[in-house]
Design a protein around this motif. Structure first.
Motif, PDB file in Angstrom:
ATOM      1  N   SER A 154       1.171  -1.136  -0.483  1.00 50.52           N
ATOM      2  CA  SER A 154       0.132  -0.131  -0.182  1.00 50.52           C
ATOM      3  C   SER A 154       0.616   0.993   0.164  1.00 50.52           C
ATOM      4  O   SER A 154       2.396   1.118   0.386  1.00 50.52           O
ATOM      5  CB  SER A 154      -1.138   0.146   1.576  1.00 50.52           C
ATOM      6  OG  SER A 154      -0.298   0.237   2.839  1.00 50.52           O
ATOM      7  N   GLN A 155      -0.301   2.532  -0.302  1.00 54.65           N
ATOM      8  CA  GLN A 155       0.907   3.840  -0.475  1.00 54.65           C
ATOM      9  C   GLN A 155      -0.148   5.089  -0.244  1.00 54.65           C
ATOM     10  O   GLN A 155      -1.630   4.644  -0.638  1.00 54.65           O
ATOM     11  CB  GLN A 155       1.732   3.405  -2.357  1.00 54.65           C
ATOM     12  CG  GLN A 155       2.484   4.791  -2.289  1.00 54.65           C
ATOM     13  CD  GLN A 155       3.429   4.930  -1.594  1.00 54.65           C
ATOM     14  OE1 GLN A 155       4.290   3.994  -1.584  1.00 54.65           O
ATOM     15  NE2 GLN A 155       4.131   6.228  -1.521  1.00 54.65           N
ATOM     16  N   VAL A 156       0.475   6.261   0.704  1.00 49.82           N
ATOM     17  CA  VAL A 156      -0.303   6.506   1.125  1.00 49.82           C
ATOM     18  C   VAL A 156       0.410   7.962   0.428  1.00 49.82           C
ATOM     19  O   VAL A 156       1.561   8.162  -0.132  1.00 49.82           O
ATOM     20  CB  VAL A 156      -0.383   6.991   2.927  1.00 49.82           C
ATOM     21  CG1 VAL A 156      -1.617   8.273   2.842  1.00 49.82           C
ATOM     22  CG2 VAL A 156      -0.594   5.569   2.707  1.00 49.82           C
TER      23      VAL A 156
ATOM     24  N   ALA B 202      -2.951  12.871   5.307  1.00 48.38           N
ATOM     25  CA  ALA B 202      -3.548  12.257   4.015  1.00 48.38           C
ATOM     26  C   ALA B 202      -4.513  12.262   3.015  1.00 48.38           C
ATOM     27  O   ALA B 202      -5.602  12.693   3.674  1.00 48.38           O
ATOM     28  CB  ALA B 202      -3.637  10.554   4.497  1.00 48.38           C
ATOM     29  N   LYS B 203      -4.200  12.155   1.844  1.00 50.69           N
ATOM     30  CA  LYS B 203      -5.337  12.448   1.009  1.00 50.69           C
ATOM     31  C   LYS B 203      -6.459  11.099  -0.050  1.00 50.69           C
ATOM     32  O   LYS B 203      -7.022  10.982  -0.449  1.00 50.69           O
ATOM     33  CB  LYS B 203      -5.373  13.585  -0.555  1.00 50.69           C
ATOM     34  CG  LYS B 203      -4.013  12.714  -1.280  1.00 50.69           C
ATOM     35  CD  LYS B 203      -4.035  14.185  -2.284  1.00 50.69           C
ATOM     36  CE  LYS B 203      -2.681  13.818  -3.254  1.00 50.69           C
ATOM     37  NZ  LYS B 203      -2.735  15.074  -4.538  1.00 50.69           N
TER      38      LYS B 203
ATOM     39  N   ILE C 159     -10.198   7.360   0.159  1.00 46.60           N
ATOM     40  CA  ILE C 159     -10.183   8.572  -0.145  1.00 46.60           C
ATOM     41  C   ILE C 159     -10.728   9.403   1.233  1.00 46.60           C
ATOM     42  O   ILE C 159     -11.176   9.092   1.546  1.00 46.60           O
ATOM     43  CB  ILE C 159     -11.124   8.872  -1.331  1.00 46.60           C
ATOM     44  CG1 ILE C 159     -10.428   8.152  -2.828  1.00 46.60           C
ATOM     45  CG2 ILE C 159     -11.411  10.180  -1.827  1.00 46.60           C
ATOM     46  CD1 ILE C 159     -11.056   8.123  -4.167  1.00 46.60           C
ATOM     47  N   TYR C 160      -9.337   9.710   1.104  1.00 50.44           N
ATOM     48  CA  TYR C 160      -9.283  11.027   2.801  1.00 50.44           C
ATOM     49  C   TYR C 160      -9.949  12.711   2.262  1.00 50.44           C
ATOM     50  O   TYR C 160      -9.330  13.202   1.274  1.00 50.44           O
ATOM     51  CB  TYR C 160      -8.285  11.125   3.454  1.00 50.44           C
ATOM     52  CG  TYR C 160      -7.950   9.876   3.691  1.00 50.44           C
ATOM     53  CD1 TYR C 160      -8.458   9.050   4.653  1.00 50.44           C
ATOM     54  CD2 TYR C 160      -6.930   8.837   3.245  1.00 50.44           C
ATOM     55  CE1 TYR C 160      -7.863   8.178   5.433  1.00 50.44           C
ATOM     56  CE2 TYR C 160      -6.657   7.779   3.655  1.00 50.44           C
ATOM     57  CZ  TYR C 160      -7.163   7.580   4.657  1.00 50.44           C
ATOM     58  OH  TYR C 160      -7.228   6.460   5.052  1.00 50.44           O
ATOM     59  N   GLU C 161     -10.647  13.157   2.834  1.00 47.10           N
ATOM     60  CA  GLU C 161     -11.627  14.366   2.700  1.00 47.10           C
ATOM     61  C   GLU C 161     -11.739  15.554   3.834  1.00 47.10           C
ATOM     62  O   GLU C 161     -11.827  14.304   5.388  1.00 47.10           O
ATOM     63  CB  GLU C 161     -12.576  14.912   1.337  1.00 47.10           C
ATOM     64  CG  GLU C 161     -12.223  14.038   0.088  1.00 47.10           C
ATOM     65  CD  GLU C 161     -14.436  13.678  -0.469  1.00 47.10           C
ATOM     66  OE1 GLU C 161     -15.448  13.953  -0.022  1.00 47.10           O
ATOM     67  OE2 GLU C 161     -14.171  13.374  -1.751  1.00 47.10           O
ATOM     68  N   TYR C 162     -11.005  16.352   3.603  1.00 52.16           N
ATOM     69  CA  TYR C 162     -11.213  17.565   4.741  1.00 52.16           C
ATOM     70  C   TYR C 162     -12.460  18.712   4.642  1.00 52.16           C
ATOM     71  O   TYR C 162     -12.395  19.059   3.286  1.00 52.16           O
ATOM     72  CB  TYR C 162     -10.067  18.027   4.958  1.00 52.16           C
ATOM     73  CG  TYR C 162      -8.933  16.821   5.457  1.00 52.16           C
ATOM     74  CD1 TYR C 162      -8.649  16.617   6.637  1.00 52.16           C
ATOM     75  CD2 TYR C 162      -8.121  15.845   4.297  1.00 52.16           C
ATOM     76  CE1 TYR C 162      -7.874  15.495   6.371  1.00 52.16           C
ATOM     77  CE2 TYR C 162      -7.348  15.245   4.395  1.00 52.16           C
ATOM     78  CZ  TYR C 162      -6.992  14.929   5.461  1.00 52.16           C
ATOM     79  OH  TYR C 162      -6.087  13.433   5.739  1.00 52.16           O
ATOM     80  N   GLY C 163     -13.421  19.338   5.833  1.00 51.40           N
ATOM     81  CA  GLY C 163     -14.478  19.977   5.596  1.00 51.40           C
ATOM     82  C   GLY C 163     -13.356  21.623   5.424  1.00 51.40           C
ATOM     83  O   GLY C 163     -12.209  21.516   5.020  1.00 51.40           O
TER      84      GLY C 163
ATOM     85  N   VAL D 111     -13.741   3.946   0.961  1.00 51.68           N
ATOM     86  CA  VAL D 111     -13.258   3.556   0.985  1.00 51.68           C
ATOM     87  C   VAL D 111     -13.730   2.874  -0.943  1.00 51.68           C
ATOM     88  O   VAL D 111     -15.590   2.454  -1.329  1.00 51.68           O
ATOM     89  CB  VAL D 111     -13.671   1.830   1.588  1.00 51.68           C
ATOM     90  CG1 VAL D 111     -12.853   0.950   1.472  1.00 51.68           C
ATOM     91  CG2 VAL D 111     -12.731   2.127   2.671  1.00 51.68           C
ATOM     92  N   ILE D 112     -13.199   2.281  -1.979  1.00 46.84           N
ATOM     93  CA  ILE D 112     -13.686   2.258  -2.930  1.00 46.84           C
ATOM     94  C   ILE D 112     -12.950   0.602  -3.956  1.00 46.84           C
ATOM     95  O   ILE D 112     -11.577   1.017  -3.679  1.00 46.84           O
ATOM     96  CB  ILE D 112     -13.411   3.173  -4.753  1.00 46.84           C
ATOM     97  CG1 ILE D 112     -13.542   4.245  -4.495  1.00 46.84           C
ATOM     98  CG2 ILE D 112     -13.562   2.688  -5.943  1.00 46.84           C
ATOM     99  CD1 ILE D 112     -13.708   5.977  -4.854  1.00 46.84           C
ATOM    100  N   ASN D 113     -13.501  -0.426  -3.377  1.00 47.64           N
ATOM    101  CA  ASN D 113     -13.113  -1.470  -4.155  1.00 47.64           C
ATOM    102  C   ASN D 113     -12.879  -1.148  -5.465  1.00 47.64           C
ATOM    103  O   ASN D 113     -14.204  -1.439  -6.055  1.00 47.64           O
ATOM    104  CB  ASN D 113     -13.633  -2.477  -2.968  1.00 47.64           C
ATOM    105  CG  ASN D 113     -13.634  -2.494  -1.841  1.00 47.64           C
ATOM    106  OD1 ASN D 113     -12.139  -2.253  -1.418  1.00 47.64           O
ATOM    107  ND2 ASN D 113     -14.059  -2.633  -1.747  1.00 47.64           N
TER     108      ASN D 113
END
Length: 195
Positions: free
Chosen positions: A93-95, A103-104, A120-124, A134-136
């Motif tokens: 895995s790679q971040v 982390a994005k 996928i990490y999102e921020y307000g 999470v996308i499988n």
């Protein structure tokens, strides 16, 4: 009896003062998480080596998987390996981080280099993290996401990309041959002579 107890207290005080004091921060942190299906995960963070290890066990206590990540200076995972219950490497895995060091995206790749999961990490607007998405991905379905090396010094296509085949169009019927072009003055002066 009083002298014996005083001696023991004195012995305890000298031994306690001779031992080094514990560091302000603990270099190793451990946590157990229990899941609804009676499985559980044990996470160990070693701050001296900047590594995180997570082992997941089924309800019977058998090891299902083990993950080993390298951490950056902020304590966030940057890359890692995923092993099955027998210790065989099954994925990497790679971040990826944004310009603020958050982390994005985290991608997990099988041993053939095919991405099978994206987180996928999102921020307000206030900077607080939202719930990750999470996308499988089915790695056998096309198109797949593959890591590749781009070589800007060559004009060849990158790995996994293929040049588009040239489609030849039907040639029109043979047209009348064009008359030969006249040579320019310098071409006639210095050029080869026709025989």
């Amino acid at each position: 009896m009083k002298s014996c107890s005083a001696f023991l207290v004195l012995l305890w005080l000298t031994s306690a003062s001779a031992q080094p004091s514990a560091p302000a921060t603990t270099p190793i942190l451990a946590k157990s998480t229990y899941h609804p299906d009676n499985s559980h995960s044990e996470t160990i963070v070693d701050k001296t080596t900047n590594e995180l290890t997570e082992a997941t066990y089924n309800a019977g206590g058998a090891l299902i998987s083990k993950k080993h990540y390298l951490l950056n200076e902020r304590g966030l995972p940057t890359q890692g390996h995923i092993y099955d219950g027998r210790g065989n490497l099954v994925a990497r895995s790679q971040v990826y981080f944004d310009e603020f060091g958050r982390a994005k995206e985290m991608r997990s790749f099988n041993l053939q280099g095919q991405c099978y999961q994206q987180v996928i990490y999102e921020y307000g607007a206030d900077g607080k993290a939202k719930s990750p998405k999470v996308i499988n991905v089915n790695p056998n379905a096309a198109p797949s996401i593959k890591p590749g090396v781009i070589d800007f010094t060559q004009s060849t296509p990158a790995p996994g990309q293929y040049a588009q085949p040239q489609v030849q169009q039907a040639q029109p019927q043979a047209a009348a041959p064009e008359p030969p072009k006249k040579k320019s003055f310098f071409g006639r002066l210095f050029g080869k002579k026709d025989k």
